[in-house]
Design an enzyme around this catalytic site. Structure first.
Site, PDB file in Angstrom:
ATOM      1  N   GLU B  49       0.857  -1.186   0.000  1.00 60.04           N
ATOM      2  CA  GLU B  49       0.000   0.000   0.000  1.00 60.04           C
ATOM      3  C   GLU B  49       0.886   1.225   0.000  1.00 60.04           C
ATOM      4  OE1 GLU B  49      -2.671   0.336   3.291  1.00 60.04           O
ATOM      5  OE2 GLU B  49      -3.406  -1.697   3.008  1.00 60.04           O
ATOM      6  N   ASP B  60      -6.065   8.551  10.800  1.00 62.82           N
ATOM      7  CA  ASP B  60      -4.684   8.205  11.110  1.00 62.82           C
ATOM      8  C   ASP B  60      -4.206   8.722  12.452  1.00 62.82           C
ATOM      9  OD1 ASP B  60      -3.609   6.576   8.970  1.00 62.82           O
ATOM     10  OD2 ASP B  60      -4.148   8.272   7.691  1.00 62.82           O
TER      11      ASP B  60
END
Ligand code: PLP
Lengths: 408, 265
Positions: B49, B60
């Site tokens: 990724e 995040d």
């Protein structure tokens, strides 16, 4: 002719649709983790909205705790100086905690209890929403954490201390621009982890559906009262209604009850900052373009890669790169005019209102007042320009002293 | 069919599980990212990724946030990412690349433009962490037409019927988020998670990969029997951030990848 949404024959007041869209704007652009909570919130809010018991409880608090209805006030000397139409203030500054924000936080705190959640988080820019959330939480005995950009902690000291006095924990946010946008990010991250027990009382008409609609509804008490007060006093509606636009909650609440009254001109005032150059203002409806920020599709200041751009305003409550999605739609269909007022004109309006009316307006509200004076000057004396005086300016005194290099 | 589907077919035929590392593009530099990808391919990563830095990443934790901020501060632009990806492809063997990208970025570019550029560079799919099933219909259709995988996410807060709908819509694989929260290393995995993944495994054919918080061999050993793959992000990004030079970072990441891949066997 009344303004109608482009795709259907519905009046603008019927929006959003079932998907939380105002035309193309709004929607939900958040991680899957938050989806269940948004669906629950939508369901509970929809039930509460038609529950007379909930409405009674909220109305009771708005009257006995907040001091509503807030009066409308004729700013006679200011009107004379502007020369032209009469300028009236809708006095949200007289609310408990000194701004319109409390209308929303009490509604959402009641919903928090209704959903059985036991903790509240919020973001704040100017600190007014933080204080209003801390106040509602103190009233109901809910623990409260407020995220605030480190730069705003500095410019809005008095409110930081008030939040602490009210029992809230203030967490300064040091990432990014250290202002409102970063505080929203941090509150959303907290919510990602705490969503099962925590409600996020968002402070403006922004975020994923149902927040923009719900915040607008809770703030609509402003416009409903102003509309009724106008009818009682003059037997007609004001000619022009003006409000400042940060995320857009006081403006949405002020405008929404007039939105289907086409004879009323509605003007939203964004923060023009230092100049129209990128990074020197906070006017997405004036200078930005459609994009996704903080869970909804609306106008935003971003670069060609979709990265959010820096913004600037002298007033912390307007220092935000996005705006609520309903305003984006009102702009596109031409129902509301959006314009900007630069820092220096807002500061002059602050001074003038202080000295001629004996009112310290919030710096945010001062943007709307400056624009209202310009509009009044173009209109005859029998016309009425009503401004949402969204909050009081005591919180800004220290920052104004600093800008002028004076002792506070 | 994208290269990701092919990859999972091979893995399943061989009775293997996928190790899927995440790296932030452009942290500390795009050249370093290319070097890390090469090392990961050599170590045996199944898919990688590539995180496209975004200014406001709400899913995040501090480690990935900080890496995005560093990349953006040092001038990261999409127009520099595409050539780096195109250039490194020939050195990645059979390891397909998936972009991890905020919908804000796709929306701004326009989905057609985004898909065209990503495909031309050599990406095989995308994970869009802020795109819900309900908002994804148009993009999903465009991805389908182009054989570009659109990987959806399920989380511990997703009700079971909804998990099935999301699994059905997801192409390439399904991203099972291990925690209610943001990215970042965690101590342990909950027993409830393993049960949920096991349940979903019975319901769908789409490969299920588990991510968020995975950083240690013992996490990988717990997951290898229930999931088709594991996704490791913050542990890698942190190693790069803590290294004095890009070379040191690449070496540390190679070592971690080796340990975690060994734990999958
Ligand atoms: C007094 C006042 N007015 C206006 C605003 C701007 O917010 P909104 O646009 O949501 O009304 C704020 C925000 O903090 C505020 O404190």
């Amino acid at each position: 002719m009344t303004h109608q949404s482009a795709s259907s024959a519905q009046p603008l007041s019927a929006l959003p649709d079932a998907r939380g869209r105002f035309g193309p704007y709004g929607g939900r652009f958040v991680p899957e983790t938050l989806m269940r909570a948004l669906v629950e919130l939508e369901r509970e809010y929809s039930a509460a909205r038609s529950d007379p018991q909930f409405q009674r409880e909220l109305d009771g608090l708005l009257s006995s705790f907040v001091g509503r209805p807030s009066p409308i006030y004729y700013a006679r000397r200011l009107s004379e100086i502007a020369g032209g139409a009469q300028i009236w203030f809708k006095r949200e500054d007289l609310n408990h905690t000194g701004a319109h924000k409390i209308n929303n936080t009490l509604g959402q705190a009641l919903l928090t209890l209704r959903m059985g959640k036991t903790r509240v988080i919020a973001e704040t820019g100017a600190g007014q929403h933080g204080v209003a959330t801390a106040t509602a939480c103190a009233h109901f005995g809910l623990p409260c954490v407020v995220y605030m950009g480190a730069e705003d902690v500095r410019r809005q000291r008095p409110n930081v201390f008030s939040m602490k006095l009210l029992g809230a924990e203030v967490r300064p946010v040091h990432s990014g621009s250290k202002t409102l946008r970063d505080a929203v990010n941090e509150a959303l991250r907290d919510w990602m982890a705490s969503v099962e027990t925590t409600h996020y009382i968002i402070g403006s008409a922004i975020g994923p559906h149902p927040f923009p609609m719900m915040v607008r509804d809770f703030q609509s008490v402003i416009g409903k009262e102003a509309r009724q007060q106008s009818l009682e006093l003059w037997g007609r509606l004001p000619d022009v209604v003006v409000a400042c636009v940060g995320g857009g909650s006081n403006a949405a609440g002020m405008f929404y009850p007039f939105i289907d009254d086409d004879e009323v001109r509605l003007v939203g005032v964004e923060a023009g900052g230092l100049s129209p150059r990128p990074g020197e203002h906070a006017s997405p409806l004036t200078h930005g373009q459609p994009g996704v920020l903080h869970g909804s599709f609306s106008y935003v200041m971003q670069d060609e890669d979709g990265q959010t751009s820096p913004v600037h305003s002298v007033s912390a409550g307007l220092d935000y790169p996005g705006v609520g999605p309903e305003h984006a739609y009102w702009r596109d269909v031409g129902r509301v005019e959006y314009t900007e007022c630069p820092d220096d004109k807002a500061l002059s309006a602050f001074d003038l209102v202080a000295k001629t009316e004996g009112i310290l307006p919030a710096l945010e509200s001062s943007h709307a007042i400056a624009k209202a004076m310009e509009l009044a000057a173009t209109l005859p004396k029998e016309k009425v320009v009503m401004v949402c005086l969204s909050g009081r300016g005591d919180k800004d005194a220290a920052e104004i002293a600093r800008l002028r290099g004076e002792e506070y | 069919m994208s290269a990701i589907d092919d990859r999972f077919r091979e893995l399943r035929d061989a009775g293997k599980k996928a190790f899927i590392p995440f790296v932030t593009a452009g942290d500390p530099s795009l050249q370093a990212t290319a070097a890390v990808l090469e090392t990961l391919a050599r170590a045996g990563a199944a898919i990688a990724e590539v995180g496209i830095p975004y200014s406001d990443p709400i899913a995040d934790g501090p480690v990935i946030q900080a890496s995005y901020t560093r990349a953006l501060d040092s001038g990261f632009r999409l127009q520099q990412l595409w050539p780096m990806i195109a250039g490194v492809q020939s050195r990645l063997g059979a390891m397909p690349l998936v972009s991890m990208v905020s919908y804000s970025i796709i929306q701004r570019l326009g989905s057609d433009q985004f898909l065209q550029q990503a495909l031309e560079a050599g990406f095989s799919g995308a994970i869009v962490p802020d795109l819900l099933l309900e908002e994804g219909n148009q993009l999903r259709e465009k991805c389908r037409q182009r054989d570009f995988s659109l990987i959806h996410l399920v989380t511990p807060t997703t009700p079971r019927e909804r998990m099935l709908q999301i699994a059905q819509a997801s192409t390439g694989f399904l991203y099972f988020v291990s925690v209610t929260g943001i990215t970042g290393e965690r101590d342990g995995l909950s027993a409830e998670l393993l049960k949920q993944v096991e349940w979903l495994r019975e319901q769908t054919d789409v490969p299920i990969c588990v991510g968020f918080g995975i950083s240690r061999p013992e996490h990988v050993r717990q997951l290898r029997d229930v999931a088709d793959g594991v996704i490791v992000g913050s542990a890698i990004v942190r190693r790069l951030a803590e290294s004095a030079t890009p070379e040191e970072g690449v070496a540390k990441v190679g070592q971690l990848a080796g340990e975690l891949i060994a734990a999958l066997e």
